[in-house]
Design a protein around this motif. Structure first.
Motif, PDB file in Angstrom:
ATOM      1  N   VAL A   8      65.585  37.523  62.982  1.00 46.49           N
ATOM      2  CA  VAL A   8      64.491  36.634  63.392  1.00 46.49           C
ATOM      3  C   VAL A   8      64.253  35.645  62.252  1.00 46.49           C
ATOM      4  O   VAL A   8      64.007  36.048  61.113  1.00 46.49           O
ATOM      5  N   THR A   9      64.338  34.362  62.567  1.00 47.71           N
ATOM      6  CA  THR A   9      64.167  33.326  61.552  1.00 47.71           C
ATOM      7  C   THR A   9      63.597  32.072  62.190  1.00 47.71           C
ATOM      8  O   THR A   9      63.698  31.882  63.409  1.00 47.71           O
ATOM      9  N   LYS A  10      63.009  31.219  61.376  1.00 45.48           N
ATOM     10  CA  LYS A  10      62.523  29.929  61.846  1.00 45.48           C
ATOM     11  C   LYS A  10      63.426  28.835  61.299  1.00 45.48           C
ATOM     12  O   LYS A  10      63.864  28.895  60.147  1.00 45.48           O
ATOM     13  N   GLY A  11      63.694  27.846  62.148  1.00 47.68           N
ATOM     14  CA  GLY A  11      64.572  26.773  61.704  1.00 47.68           C
ATOM     15  C   GLY A  11      64.446  25.533  62.554  1.00 47.68           C
ATOM     16  O   GLY A  11      63.909  25.567  63.668  1.00 47.68           O
ATOM     17  N   ILE A  12      64.954  24.434  62.022  1.00 45.69           N
ATOM     18  CA  ILE A  12      64.905  23.144  62.707  1.00 45.69           C
ATOM     19  C   ILE A  12      66.319  22.701  63.046  1.00 45.69           C
ATOM     20  O   ILE A  12      67.252  22.887  62.265  1.00 45.69           O
ATOM     21  N   VAL A  13      66.480  22.133  64.238  1.00 41.98           N
ATOM     22  CA  VAL A  13      67.794  21.690  64.694  1.00 41.98           C
ATOM     23  C   VAL A  13      68.136  20.356  64.035  1.00 41.98           C
ATOM     24  O   VAL A  13      67.491  19.338  64.296  1.00 41.98           O
ATOM     25  N   LEU A  14      69.160  20.370  63.191  1.00 48.15           N
ATOM     26  CA  LEU A  14      69.631  19.158  62.535  1.00 48.15           C
ATOM     27  C   LEU A  14      70.602  18.381  63.412  1.00 48.15           C
ATOM     28  O   LEU A  14      70.704  17.157  63.317  1.00 48.15           O
ATOM     29  N   THR A  30      67.438  26.761  58.088  1.00 49.53           N
ATOM     30  CA  THR A  30      66.454  27.816  57.926  1.00 49.53           C
ATOM     31  C   THR A  30      66.117  27.970  56.445  1.00 49.53           C
ATOM     32  O   THR A  30      66.873  27.530  55.577  1.00 49.53           O
ATOM     33  N   ALA A  31      64.996  28.604  56.176  1.00 44.25           N
ATOM     34  CA  ALA A  31      64.605  28.818  54.781  1.00 44.25           C
ATOM     35  C   ALA A  31      65.469  29.886  54.124  1.00 44.25           C
ATOM     36  O   ALA A  31      65.958  29.708  53.002  1.00 44.25           O
ATOM     37  N   GLU A  32      65.683  31.002  54.827  1.00 45.31           N
ATOM     38  CA  GLU A  32      66.350  32.151  54.212  1.00 45.31           C
ATOM     39  C   GLU A  32      67.868  31.998  54.148  1.00 45.31           C
ATOM     40  O   GLU A  32      68.498  32.450  53.184  1.00 45.31           O
ATOM     41  N   ARG A  33      68.462  31.370  55.154  1.00 49.50           N
ATOM     42  CA  ARG A  33      69.919  31.320  55.260  1.00 49.50           C
ATOM     43  C   ARG A  33      70.476  29.908  55.142  1.00 49.50           C
ATOM     44  O   ARG A  33      71.682  29.703  55.306  1.00 49.50           O
ATOM     45  N   GLY A  34      69.624  28.960  54.851  1.00 52.57           N
ATOM     46  CA  GLY A  34      70.096  27.589  54.736  1.00 52.57           C
ATOM     47  C   GLY A  34      70.610  27.055  56.065  1.00 52.57           C
ATOM     48  O   GLY A  34      70.031  27.309  57.118  1.00 52.57           O
ATOM     49  N   LYS A  35      71.730  26.375  56.007  1.00 55.47           N
ATOM     50  CA  LYS A  35      72.315  25.732  57.184  1.00 55.47           C
ATOM     51  C   LYS A  35      73.234  26.722  57.911  1.00 55.47           C
ATOM     52  O   LYS A  35      74.150  27.271  57.310  1.00 55.47           O
ATOM     53  N   ILE A  36      72.970  26.950  59.180  1.00 53.57           N
ATOM     54  CA  ILE A  36      73.785  27.878  59.957  1.00 53.57           C
ATOM     55  C   ILE A  36      74.226  27.223  61.265  1.00 53.57           C
ATOM     56  O   ILE A  36      73.586  26.291  61.760  1.00 53.57           O
ATOM     57  N   SER A  37      75.341  27.719  61.815  1.00 48.36           N
ATOM     58  CA  SER A  37      75.857  27.248  63.105  1.00 48.36           C
ATOM     59  C   SER A  37      75.471  28.253  64.174  1.00 48.36           C
ATOM     60  O   SER A  37      75.781  29.446  64.066  1.00 48.36           O
ATOM     61  N   VAL A  38      74.803  27.767  65.212  1.00 49.26           N
ATOM     62  CA  VAL A  38      74.239  28.631  66.242  1.00 49.26           C
ATOM     63  C   VAL A  38      74.797  28.248  67.608  1.00 49.26           C
ATOM     64  O   VAL A  38      74.753  27.070  67.990  1.00 49.26           O
ATOM     65  N   VAL A  39      75.312  29.228  68.336  1.00 48.97           N
ATOM     66  CA  VAL A  39      75.780  29.016  69.708  1.00 48.97           C
ATOM     67  C   VAL A  39      74.644  29.367  70.659  1.00 48.97           C
ATOM     68  O   VAL A  39      74.148  30.498  70.654  1.00 48.97           O
ATOM     69  N   ALA A  40      74.224  28.386  71.447  1.00 45.25           N
ATOM     70  CA  ALA A  40      73.166  28.587  72.442  1.00 45.25           C
ATOM     71  C   ALA A  40      73.809  28.563  73.819  1.00 45.25           C
ATOM     72  O   ALA A  40      74.037  27.493  74.403  1.00 45.25           O
TER      73      ALA A  40
END
Length: 256
Positions: A8-14, A30-40
């Motif tokens: 569970v994390t909060k993040g903004i879509v770049l 995200t704050a904790e994991r930096g930049k991540i790639s997410v499949v929606a």
């Protein structure tokens, strides 16, 4: 074999990229994991409950699970959509540039709480506080590059040491402030400042991040600060930005 735990994390879509089968691949900061790639998966279907979370510049709480280098969405809930940007094309274009610039300097899987906070505050300043774009843009550019390790030395002339440089200039390649008469051989790499724009530069680089946009400048000083900040980004990162080109295309022709 036990299934992977949810994250569970909060993040903004770049950035968002549409793929087959109504899916999207999202670049999320995200704050904790930096930049991540997410499949929606299935997010482009009308029935998707978290479709709003997968929009560009949306800030949301995500429940994810990881497989290899990819994260997959289980669910999401929107925290902030910055609706003030979505009703103003020029503000939206600038917001997209802030996001693209952030993506360019952020490392994957490296904690980035300050960078995330800076981006959220920048978008809030444009969307809700309606701060002038001419202030938000250079302040964000310079502060972001400071966080990324490109902080300019602005406390005095890099050549003679004067605390108040005469005819101050910002050498955008070396990342230093100098007097107009010092370092003459570097003149082509420098952008002119003035007393007020130098003071604003120092406020941005050395001041309280919570008061980043709390300054005012006259039109000429603001123009100098903006030109210097943009040139500094270009020189340090050695690349152009599609979103910046689009934002500038909305400004119209410059007045003579």
């Amino acid at each position: 074999m036990a299934s992977a735990p949810y994250i569970v994390t909060k993040g903004i879509v770049l950035r968002e990229t549409e793929t087959k089968d109504a899916d999207k691949i999202l670049t999320v900061l995200t704050a904790e994991r930096g930049k991540i790639s997410v499949v929606a998966k299935g997010v482009r279907r009308k029935s998707c409950e978290y479709a709003a979370c997968a929009q560009h510049l949306a800030y949301s709480e995500w429940t994810l699970f990881q497989r290899g280098e990819w994260y997959y969405v289980r669910e999401g809930s929107t925290e902030e959509q910055f609706m003030g940007l979505r009703t103003d094309l020029e503000a939206l274009a600038l917001g997209c540039y802030l996001a693209e610039l952030t993506e360019a300097v952020t490392a994957p899987e490296s904690p980035a709480p300050e960078t995330l906070r800076l981006l959220l505050n920048g978008l809030y300043a444009l969307s809700t506080l309606h701060k002038p774009a001419a202030i938000v843009k250079p302040a964000f550019e310079l502060r972001l590059l400071c966080l990324a390790g490109y902080e300019p030395l602005a406390d005095g002339c890099a050549y003679c040491g004067a605390a108040d440089p005469e005819q101050p200039m910002l050498d955008v390649v070396q990342g230093v402030v100098r007097c107009g008469k010092c370092g003459v051989g570097e003149r082509a790499l420098s952008l002119p400042l003035c007393r007020d724009s130098l003071a604003a530069l120092r406020h941005i680089v050395y001041g309280d991040p919570k008061r980043l946009y709390s300054f005012t400048l006259g039109p000429e000083a603001l123009k100098r600060l903006g030109a210097a900040a943009e040139a500094f980004v270009s020189a340090q990162l050695e690349r152009s930005f599609r979103t910046l080109d689009f934002y500038k295309s909305l400004q119209g022709p410059l007045m003579p």
